[in-house]
Design an enzyme around this catalytic site. Structure first.
Site, PDB file in Angstrom:
ATOM      1  N   GLU A  84       6.155  -1.313 -59.968  1.00 16.46           N
ATOM      2  CA  GLU A  84       5.830  -1.026 -58.556  1.00 16.46           C
ATOM      3  C   GLU A  84       5.489  -2.305 -57.777  1.00 16.46           C
ATOM      4  O   GLU A  84       4.511  -2.357 -57.028  1.00 16.46           O
ATOM      5  CB  GLU A  84       4.646  -0.043 -58.466  1.00 16.46           C
ATOM      6  CG  GLU A  84       4.817   1.235 -59.257  1.00 16.46           C
ATOM      7  CD  GLU A  84       5.826   2.217 -58.664  1.00 16.46           C
ATOM      8  OE1 GLU A  84       6.442   1.919 -57.612  1.00 16.46           O
ATOM      9  OE2 GLU A  84       5.992   3.274 -59.286  1.00 16.46           O
ATOM     10  N   GLN A  86       6.718  -3.444 -55.203  1.00 19.10           N
ATOM     11  CA  GLN A  86       6.750  -3.316 -53.727  1.00 19.10           C
ATOM     12  C   GLN A  86       5.346  -3.147 -53.143  1.00 19.10           C
ATOM     13  O   GLN A  86       5.146  -3.368 -51.963  1.00 19.10           O
ATOM     14  CB  GLN A  86       7.659  -2.148 -53.292  1.00 19.10           C
ATOM     15  CG  GLN A  86       7.084  -0.754 -53.476  1.00 19.10           C
ATOM     16  CD  GLN A  86       7.289  -0.199 -54.880  1.00 19.10           C
ATOM     17  OE1 GLN A  86       7.890  -0.845 -55.716  1.00 19.10           O
ATOM     18  NE2 GLN A  86       6.789   1.011 -55.139  1.00 19.10           N
ATOM     19  N   CYS A 143      24.708  15.310 -52.718  1.00 24.03           N
ATOM     20  CA  CYS A 143      26.105  15.525 -53.141  1.00 24.03           C
ATOM     21  C   CYS A 143      26.288  15.493 -54.653  1.00 24.03           C
ATOM     22  O   CYS A 143      27.361  15.824 -55.152  1.00 24.03           O
ATOM     23  CB  CYS A 143      27.027  14.501 -52.477  1.00 24.03           C
ATOM     24  SG  CYS A 143      26.814  12.828 -53.097  1.00 24.03           S
ATOM     25  N   ILE A 161       4.406   2.586 -46.589  1.00 25.86           N
ATOM     26  CA  ILE A 161       3.664   2.570 -47.850  1.00 25.86           C
ATOM     27  C   ILE A 161       3.028   3.948 -47.968  1.00 25.86           C
ATOM     28  O   ILE A 161       2.106   4.281 -47.225  1.00 25.86           O
ATOM     29  CB  ILE A 161       2.562   1.485 -47.848  1.00 25.86           C
ATOM     30  CG1 ILE A 161       3.167   0.084 -47.698  1.00 25.86           C
ATOM     31  CG2 ILE A 161       1.703   1.577 -49.099  1.00 25.86           C
ATOM     32  CD1 ILE A 161       3.716  -0.517 -48.956  1.00 25.86           C
ATOM     33  N   TYR A 169       9.788  12.626 -51.425  1.00 27.76           N
ATOM     34  CA  TYR A 169      11.002  11.800 -51.387  1.00 27.76           C
ATOM     35  C   TYR A 169      12.117  12.385 -52.244  1.00 27.76           C
ATOM     36  O   TYR A 169      11.854  12.965 -53.298  1.00 27.76           O
ATOM     37  CB  TYR A 169      10.716  10.399 -51.936  1.00 27.76           C
ATOM     38  CG  TYR A 169       9.679   9.592 -51.192  1.00 27.76           C
ATOM     39  CD1 TYR A 169      10.009   8.892 -50.039  1.00 27.76           C
ATOM     40  CD2 TYR A 169       8.372   9.518 -51.668  1.00 27.76           C
ATOM     41  CE1 TYR A 169       9.067   8.116 -49.384  1.00 27.76           C
ATOM     42  CE2 TYR A 169       7.409   8.746 -51.012  1.00 27.76           C
ATOM     43  CZ  TYR A 169       7.775   8.055 -49.874  1.00 27.76           C
ATOM     44  OH  TYR A 169       6.830   7.294 -49.234  1.00 27.76           O
ATOM     45  N   CYS A 176      25.149  10.306 -47.623  1.00 28.82           N
ATOM     46  CA  CYS A 176      24.224  11.420 -47.377  1.00 28.82           C
ATOM     47  C   CYS A 176      23.001  10.936 -46.599  1.00 28.82           C
ATOM     48  O   CYS A 176      22.463  11.679 -45.782  1.00 28.82           O
ATOM     49  CB  CYS A 176      23.832  12.080 -48.695  1.00 28.82           C
ATOM     50  SG  CYS A 176      25.232  12.947 -49.455  1.00 28.82           S
TER      51      CYS A 176
HETATM   52  P1  TMP Z   1       9.180   5.016 -58.067  1.00 29.26           P
HETATM   53  O1  TMP Z   1      10.221   4.072 -57.533  1.00 29.26           O
HETATM   54  O2  TMP Z   1       8.677   4.605 -59.398  1.00 29.26           O
HETATM   55  O3  TMP Z   1       9.648   6.430 -58.034  1.00 29.26           O
HETATM   56  O4  TMP Z   1       7.895   4.919 -57.148  1.00 29.26           O
HETATM   57  C1  TMP Z   1       7.958   4.547 -55.804  1.00 29.26           C
HETATM   58  C2  TMP Z   1       6.602   4.665 -55.152  1.00 29.26           C
HETATM   59  O5  TMP Z   1       6.672   4.090 -53.843  1.00 29.26           O
HETATM   60  C3  TMP Z   1       6.132   6.100 -54.938  1.00 29.26           C
HETATM   61  O6  TMP Z   1       4.719   6.168 -55.092  1.00 29.26           O
HETATM   62  C4  TMP Z   1       6.464   6.385 -53.477  1.00 29.26           C
HETATM   63  C5  TMP Z   1       6.318   5.032 -52.844  1.00 29.26           C
HETATM   64  N1  TMP Z   1       7.192   4.777 -51.685  1.00 29.26           N
HETATM   65  C6  TMP Z   1       6.657   4.155 -50.561  1.00 29.26           C
HETATM   66  O7  TMP Z   1       5.459   3.862 -50.514  1.00 29.26           O
HETATM   67  N2  TMP Z   1       7.478   3.890 -49.490  1.00 29.26           N
HETATM   68  C7  TMP Z   1       8.823   4.178 -49.505  1.00 29.26           C
HETATM   69  O8  TMP Z   1       9.517   3.899 -48.505  1.00 29.26           O
HETATM   70  C8  TMP Z   1       9.369   4.810 -50.679  1.00 29.26           C
HETATM   71  C9  TMP Z   1      10.823   5.133 -50.744  1.00 29.26           C
HETATM   72  C10 TMP Z   1       8.512   5.089 -51.746  1.00 29.26           C
HETATM   73 MG    MG Z   2       8.831   4.000 -61.255  1.00 26.64          MG
HETATM   74 ZN    ZN Z   3      25.333  11.876 -51.580  1.00 24.60          ZN
END
Ligand code: TMP
Ligand code: MG
Ligand code: ZN
Ligand code: ADP
Length: 184
Positions: A84, A86, A143, A161, A169, A176
């Site tokens: 994680e 990001q 799809c 975030i 999500y 799509c």
């Molecule tokens: P994952 O990639 O392991 O499924 O987890 C992604 C995490 O990031 C999840 O807690 C949701 C979060 N997230 C955001 O904070 N912003 C975003 O734009 C997206 C797509 C996911």
């Molecule tokens: Mg993950």
């Molecule tokens: Zn698709």
């Protein structure tokens, strides 16, 4: 010798965490000393484990920011794993470069794009330094093709975030994604 940097990216459900766990297993089987980190912000399932959507898990050290990583190392780790990314700050870049320069392999996993199709800067920075970038795909929720490259938010609220899973999500392909955004 210096270490290798592997960065695993892709949308949600594309298997980033599972792939990270597979690499952890390779080092563990070889009895190599490692450390695993995750941002405390990701408290979805548990604060001290990284957990995949298929429910495999590995114990991890929770951190608030990238500055907490180097002080938590003993120095003799062969590899460091971070999930994680990001959610971490941009100076993670310097921390990771220091670790690979000092001979550790570093494996990072995280989102390349937000649900708004904006790159997460810290992920982009790490991709630039990577020896290997692994781009994972998900099965498109709309799809059914194995071309899912972006996450789409199914609830109305603006935060880029925003911790969550299936309740917030889906992963979709680019076609799509465009269709879903036209409909709004
Ligand atoms: P994952 O990639 O392991 O499924 O987890 C992604 C995490 O990031 C999840 O807690 C949701 C979060 N997230 C955001 O904070 N912003 C975003 O734009 C997206 C797509 C996911
Ligand atoms: Mg993950
Ligand atoms: Zn698709
Ligand atoms: P990430 O960390 O990228 O979100 P995980 O490794 O946690 O991915 O989860 C991958 C697992 O999610 C897959 O092995 C599969 O069991 C499950 N999964 C759920 N939805 C999908 C999807 N749309 N495409 C692919 N896998 C999915």
């Amino acid at each position: 010798a210096t270490g290798n940097l592997v960065v695993i990216v892709g949308p949600m459900y594309s298997g980033k965490t599972s792939e990270l766990i597979s690499f952890i297993e390779i080092y563990t089987l070889g009895k190599k000393k490692i450390k695993v980190f995750k941002p405390l912000l990701d408290n979805r399932y548990n604060e001290t484990y990284i957990v995949s959507h298929s429910n495999t898990s590995v114990k991890a050290i929770p951190i608030n920011n990238s500055a907490e990583i180097l002080p938590k190392l003993d120095g003799d780790e062969k590899a460091v794993f971070i999930d994680e990314i990001q959610f971490l700050d941009e100076p993670l870049r310097e921390v990771v470069v220091e670790m690979i320069n000092s001979g550790k392999d570093v494996y990072c996993a995280g989102l390349d794009l937000s649900y708004k199709n904006n790159p997460f800067k810290v992920t982009s920075l790490l991709m630039a330094h990577a020896d290997t970038v692994i781009k994972k795909k998900a099965v498109c929720h709309e799809c059914g093709e194995y071309r899912g490259t972006i996450s789409y938010k199914i609830v109305e609220n603006g935060g880029e975030i925003d911790v969550g899973g299936f309740e917030k999500y889906i992963a979709v392909c680019r076609d799509c994604y465009l269709k879903l955004n036209e409909k709004k």
